[in-house]
Design a protein around this motif. Structure first.
Motif, PDB file in Angstrom:
ATOM      1  N   UNK A   1     -15.151 -62.614  11.031  1.00 38.35           N
ATOM      2  CA  UNK A   1     -14.166 -61.677  11.529  1.00 38.35           C
ATOM      3  C   UNK A   1     -12.908 -61.811  10.676  1.00 38.35           C
ATOM      4  N   UNK A   2     -11.984 -60.901  10.860  1.00 37.10           N
ATOM      5  CA  UNK A   2     -10.746 -60.912  10.080  1.00 37.10           C
ATOM      6  C   UNK A   2      -9.613 -61.488  10.926  1.00 37.10           C
ATOM      7  N   UNK A   3      -9.022 -62.614  10.508  1.00 37.52           N
ATOM      8  CA  UNK A   3      -7.906 -63.189  11.268  1.00 37.52           C
ATOM      9  C   UNK A   3      -6.706 -62.245  11.292  1.00 37.52           C
ATOM     10  N   UNK A   4      -5.876 -62.380  12.303  1.00 35.58           N
ATOM     11  CA  UNK A   4      -4.669 -61.567  12.425  1.00 35.58           C
ATOM     12  C   UNK A   4      -3.732 -61.822  11.244  1.00 35.58           C
ATOM     13  N   UNK A   5      -2.945 -60.834  10.825  1.00 36.82           N
ATOM     14  CA  UNK A   5      -1.999 -60.999   9.707  1.00 36.82           C
ATOM     15  C   UNK A   5      -1.013 -62.150   9.908  1.00 36.82           C
ATOM     16  N   UNK A   6      -0.741 -62.501  11.146  1.00 37.99           N
ATOM     17  CA  UNK A   6       0.188 -63.585  11.480  1.00 37.99           C
ATOM     18  C   UNK A   6      -0.186 -64.902  10.800  1.00 37.99           C
ATOM     19  N   UNK A   7      -1.468 -65.123  10.545  1.00 35.30           N
ATOM     20  CA  UNK A   7      -1.923 -66.386   9.955  1.00 35.30           C
ATOM     21  C   UNK A   7      -1.468 -66.545   8.502  1.00 35.30           C
ATOM     22  N   UNK A   8      -0.985 -65.479   7.867  1.00 33.82           N
ATOM     23  CA  UNK A   8      -0.533 -65.583   6.481  1.00 33.82           C
ATOM     24  C   UNK A   8       0.700 -66.468   6.349  1.00 33.82           C
TER      25      UNK A   8
ATOM     26  N   UNK B   1     -17.187 -68.889  12.857  1.00 37.52           N
ATOM     27  CA  UNK B   1     -16.032 -68.015  12.685  1.00 37.52           C
ATOM     28  C   UNK B   1     -14.733 -68.708  13.110  1.00 37.52           C
ATOM     29  N   UNK B   2     -14.829 -69.699  13.970  1.00 32.16           N
ATOM     30  CA  UNK B   2     -13.631 -70.417  14.414  1.00 32.16           C
ATOM     31  C   UNK B   2     -13.039 -71.272  13.297  1.00 32.16           C
ATOM     32  N   UNK B   3     -13.800 -71.462  12.205  1.00 32.39           N
ATOM     33  CA  UNK B   3     -13.303 -72.241  11.075  1.00 32.39           C
ATOM     34  C   UNK B   3     -12.525 -71.392  10.071  1.00 32.39           C
ATOM     35  N   UNK B   4     -12.294 -70.130  10.399  1.00 33.03           N
ATOM     36  CA  UNK B   4     -11.534 -69.252   9.511  1.00 33.03           C
ATOM     37  C   UNK B   4     -10.049 -69.604   9.485  1.00 33.03           C
TER      38      UNK B   4
ATOM     39  N   UNK C   1      -8.399 -63.209  16.288  1.00 35.30           N
ATOM     40  CA  UNK C   1      -8.262 -61.786  15.987  1.00 35.30           C
ATOM     41  C   UNK C   1      -6.919 -61.212  16.427  1.00 35.30           C
ATOM     42  N   UNK C   2      -6.286 -61.811  17.431  1.00 34.94           N
ATOM     43  CA  UNK C   2      -5.065 -61.214  17.975  1.00 34.94           C
ATOM     44  C   UNK C   2      -3.873 -62.134  18.062  1.00 34.94           C
ATOM     45  N   UNK C   3      -3.842 -63.206  17.276  1.00 36.39           N
ATOM     46  CA  UNK C   3      -2.730 -64.158  17.329  1.00 36.39           C
ATOM     47  C   UNK C   3      -1.414 -63.489  16.937  1.00 36.39           C
TER      48      UNK C   3
ATOM     49  N   UNK D   1     -10.273 -56.218  27.076  1.00 36.47           N
ATOM     50  CA  UNK D   1     -11.478 -57.012  26.916  1.00 36.47           C
ATOM     51  C   UNK D   1     -11.574 -57.544  25.502  1.00 36.47           C
ATOM     52  N   UNK D   2     -12.213 -58.729  25.359  1.00 37.94           N
ATOM     53  CA  UNK D   2     -12.474 -59.279  24.042  1.00 37.94           C
ATOM     54  C   UNK D   2     -13.897 -59.750  23.988  1.00 37.94           C
ATOM     55  N   UNK D   3     -14.628 -59.395  22.964  1.00 35.97           N
ATOM     56  CA  UNK D   3     -16.029 -59.762  22.878  1.00 35.97           C
ATOM     57  C   UNK D   3     -16.224 -60.876  21.870  1.00 35.97           C
ATOM     58  N   UNK D   4     -17.218 -61.721  22.144  1.00 37.37           N
ATOM     59  CA  UNK D   4     -17.485 -62.813  21.222  1.00 37.37           C
ATOM     60  C   UNK D   4     -18.563 -63.705  21.759  1.00 37.37           C
TER      61      UNK D   4
END
Length: 313
Positions: free
Chosen positions: A30-37, A166-169, A203-205, A266-269
């Protein structure tokens, strides 16, 4: 947009471990939220500020542990970080030094006899996690994020739970959305439930979400529950067919779909949780303590069928 990748578990390039890199299988990323930059810079600044009052407290707790039980006051244990890199996580020892000598890595249980008297208090107040501020300063961890897992468990859980890697992203955290909602892991379904929230966070941090999680975790240190007040309560529903326990060496579990629900949407995973394992003690005392996963080599135990609509405690 997602992509298929193979993630390796291996050294972080700074000589922190001697373990070779190991391929753990393909993942749908998945693509992490931009905040992680830029989140890492903020984490380090806040960790440095927290260590100003935290250093004397850590020193006092280490002395107390040394005086009340045999072995070192602090230990280092190998965990899996961002992109599968290994690092040594710091923690104040809360168990006997021989906690895993006979059993190997296992999850903790209610009234676990391996936990020392002082360790029980430290765990309730979450003070045993304070040394991980040094991991945040080193860039190995974040203040908020998925909890880091032990490499021997990651390989097994990655095979049994789709999307687990995916949690290791992102960098693992001292606390996280899954930790404020769920109790420590006891079976494979608890691992799955936590992964749902881990992926939802990735995904939404945002800075606001991190601030709410930080305040909520701080309240837990004073036995104040702020999960509902801060709008952090989540419910995770698992299918009935999901098995409750699979051990190391057991058969691969069936694919799982799960949903994380909050008041806003809702969030799926795929559900996941992490067992915090205290591995070997470093320094005088030898073997380590284990509050890790109850996943062992051996025969597969028959688990009870999962329940629909499981609610977090």
């Amino acid at each position: 947009m997602s992509a298929t990748n193979t993630m390796a578990i291996g050294p972080n390039g700074h000589g922190s471990t001697e373990s070779p890199a190991r391929q753990v299988g393909p993942e749908t990323r998945l693509t992490p939220a931009p905040y992680f930059r830029w989140k890492g810079v903020l984490d380090r600044v806040v960790a440095a500020l927290l260590l100003l009052p935290g250093l004397p407290m850590i020193g006092g707790l280490l002395l107390l542990v040394r005086l009340t039980s045999r072995g070192p006051g602090i230990y280092r244990q190998v965990r899996v970080g961002k992109n599968g890199r290994l690092f040594r996580m710091y923690k104040i020892r809360t168990m006997r030094c021989d906690a895993e000598a006979k059993t190997g890595p296992v999850w903790t249980k209610a009234r676990d006899p391996r936990i020392t008297r002082i360790g029980r208090v430290l765990r309730k107040l979450h003070l045993d996690e304070l040394p991980q501020l040094f991991n945040v300063l080193r860039g190995e961890m974040s203040l908020i994020g998925p909890r880091p897992e032990r490499p021997e468990f990651v390989e097994v859980l990655a095979e049994q739970i789709p999307g687990y890697l995916d949690r290791l992203l992102v960098c693992p955290g001292v606390t996280g959305l899954a930790q404020v909602n769920f109790a420590p892991d006891t079976d494979l379904n608890s691992v799955r439930r936590k992964l749902v929230l881990d992926l939802q966070y990735i995904a939404g941090a945002s800075p606001l979400l991190d601030m709410r999680l930080f305040v909520c975790t701080s309240g837990r240190m004073f036995k104040i529950s702020l999960v509902r007040v801060l709008g952090l309560r989540r419910r995770v529903t698992l299918p009935e067919a999901a098995p409750r326990m699979i051990e190391l060496g057991g058969q691969e579990s069936p694919p799982l779909e799960a949903s994380a629900r909050s008041a806003g949407g809702n969030g799926n995973g795929n559900g996941h949780g992490n067992g915090n394992g205290n591995g070997h003690c470093n320094g005088t005392g030898g073997n380590g303590n284990g509050n890790g996963a109850a996943l062992r080599n051996g025969k597969k135990r028959r688990g009870r069928k999962g329940r629909r609509g499981v609610r977090p405690r």
